[in-house]
Design an enzyme around this catalytic site. Structure first.
Site, mmCIF file in Angstrom:
data_model
loop_
_atom_site.group_PDB
_atom_site.id
_atom_site.type_symbol
_atom_site.label_atom_id
_atom_site.label_comp_id
_atom_site.label_asym_id
_atom_site.label_seq_id
_atom_site.Cartn_x
_atom_site.Cartn_y
_atom_site.Cartn_z
ATOM 1 N N SER A 64 0.798 -1.236 0.000
ATOM 2 C CA SER A 64 0.000 0.000 0.000
ATOM 3 C C SER A 64 0.828 1.283 0.000
ATOM 4 O O SER A 64 0.263 2.364 -0.180
ATOM 5 C CB SER A 64 -0.941 0.016 1.199
ATOM 6 O OG SER A 64 -1.989 -0.879 0.971
ATOM 7 N N LYS A 67 0.438 3.396 -2.944
ATOM 8 C CA LYS A 67 -0.741 4.260 -3.112
ATOM 9 C C LYS A 67 -0.394 5.745 -3.003
ATOM 10 O O LYS A 67 -1.099 6.589 -3.540
ATOM 11 C CB LYS A 67 -1.805 3.885 -2.070
ATOM 12 C CG LYS A 67 -2.333 2.457 -2.238
ATOM 13 C CD LYS A 67 -3.210 2.047 -1.055
ATOM 14 C CE LYS A 67 -3.719 0.617 -1.182
ATOM 15 N NZ LYS A 67 -4.444 0.181 0.032
ATOM 16 N N VAL A 261 1.217 -3.767 3.795
ATOM 17 C CA VAL A 261 1.194 -5.077 4.472
ATOM 18 C C VAL A 261 2.457 -5.900 4.233
ATOM 19 O O VAL A 261 2.615 -6.966 4.820
ATOM 20 C CB VAL A 261 -0.049 -5.938 4.127
ATOM 21 C CG1 VAL A 261 -1.295 -5.395 4.775
ATOM 22 C CG2 VAL A 261 -0.215 -6.132 2.648
HETATM 23 N N1 GLN Z 1 -2.338 -5.317 -1.957
HETATM 24 C C1 GLN Z 1 -2.807 -5.227 -0.605
HETATM 25 C C2 GLN Z 1 -4.309 -5.432 -0.544
HETATM 26 O O1 GLN Z 1 -4.986 -4.949 -1.380
HETATM 27 C C3 GLN Z 1 -2.427 -3.910 -0.029
HETATM 28 C C4 GLN Z 1 -2.949 -3.701 1.380
HETATM 29 C C5 GLN Z 1 -2.005 -2.964 2.278
HETATM 30 O O2 GLN Z 1 -0.801 -2.901 2.056
HETATM 31 N N2 GLN Z 1 -2.525 -2.442 3.354
HETATM 32 O O3 GLN Z 1 -4.828 -6.069 0.314
#
Ligand code: GLN
Length: 309
Positions: A64, A67, A261
């Site tokens: 994430s 993002k 994550v």
């Molecule tokens: N690719 C992960 C998901 O969509 C990203 C989530 C995260 O890093 N919080 O679940």
């Protein structure tokens, strides 16, 4: 100037000695194979001084954290029109929550929860083939991270393609409200792949420098965004960057930050430094457990919280 390297080395030693490491994410099976004892920390100060320790050159899945950079790209494309399609408010919910979407008619709360990040990915995709859009995101990361070897970990992307049922539900649900323009499969494919970009703490801290210095990298002089936009991205990182753990992160660390994550966190000390930390074990909100503790220790020691000492 504080002795950054000494502080970083001390914190790396302290974190490596701890036994409470959180749990690695297993819902993306490839992430479940990462060694939880790995730990890296890199701080890059305004003058370009690099303080680094631990496994700081080992690439990990940024998930994430990507993002932040897709948001930057999408704002570059459509400017403030983006805010018609995604909000700017903390969600107070887990990163993959679906409950608010029904009430809010497919307009996600903010660009950092999964639904909001998919809207952002949809904006980047429009008018392009998925391959081109993904190439644009990857080249942006290589440019910001000043390393053309930065790449996408295809095994991680494929493993999320296989098991990303909840993200599939989110994207389909938004599509049902007419809130996604492109095909759901394209949006998910691009989203899973940008989450699967692999970077080291050193590359990530380099990539975050424009956020710490009014939109430009102070070494190269490259202006990435206007100062106002950097300020606003930082504000979103502070309020939404750790999902329902954002309040706790602001309270303890006091810096804009974005977690993933994969166990990484990018934190921004405005005017001072860009910081990347990585420890794969997560807390119950899906944020790096030791990553947060390390940043807390670091800002405390240096008095770098944006809220004062
Ligand atoms: N690719 C992960 C998901 O969509 C990203 C989530 C995260 O890093 N919080 O679940």
């Amino acid at each position: 100037m504080p002795d950054l390297q000494r502080v970083v080395s001390e914190i790396v030693d302290e974190m490596r000695a701890r036994t409470d490491r959180g749990e690695v994410a297993t819902y993306i099976s490839e992430l479940g194979r990462v060694d939880p004892s790995l730990f890296g920390l890199v701080v890059i100060a305004e003058d370009g001084t690099v303080a680094a320790g631990g496994d700081c050159d080992l690439p990990f899945s940024i998930q994430s954290i990507s993002k932040v950079f897709t948001l930057t790209l999408a704002l570059g494309k459509v400017g403030d029109r983006l805010w018609r399609r995604v909000g700017k408010e903390p969600s107070g919910s887990p990163f993959n929550s679906i409950v608010q979407l029904e009430r809010e008619q497919g307009i996600p709360r903010n660009p950092f929860i999964n639904a909001g990040a998919m809207t952002v990915t949809d904006v980047i995709l429009s008018g392009h083939q998925p391959r081109e859009a993904l190439g644009e995101i990857l080249r942006f990361m290589q440019f910001l991270g000043q390393d053309p070897t930065i790449t996408i970990d295809e095994a991680v992307a494929a493993s999320e393609q296989r098991t990303g049922f909840r993200n599939r539900a989110l994207a389909n649900y938004m599509k049902s409200f007419g809130a996604i323009e492109n095909s759901v499969d394209y949006v998910l494919g691009a989203y899973f792949h940008h989450c699967a970009i692999a970077m080291s703490c050193r590359q990530l801290a380099t990539a975050g420098r424009f956020l710490a210095h009014l939109g430009r990298n102070p070494d190269t002089g490259h202006s990435v965004v206007q100062p106002e936009r950097a300020r606003r991205i930082n504000a979103l990182m502070l309020t939404c960057g750790h999902y329902d753990g954002s309040g706790e992160f602001a309270y303890r660390v006091g810096l804009p930050g974005k977690s993933g994550v994969g166990g990484g966190i990018l934190a921004v000390a405005p005017g001072k430094a860009s910081i990347a930390v990585w420890s794969p074990g997560l807390d119950p909100s899906g944020n790096s457990h030791l990553g947060r503790l390390a940043l807390e220790a670091f800002t405390k020691r240096l008095g770098w919280s944006i809220f004062g000492m």
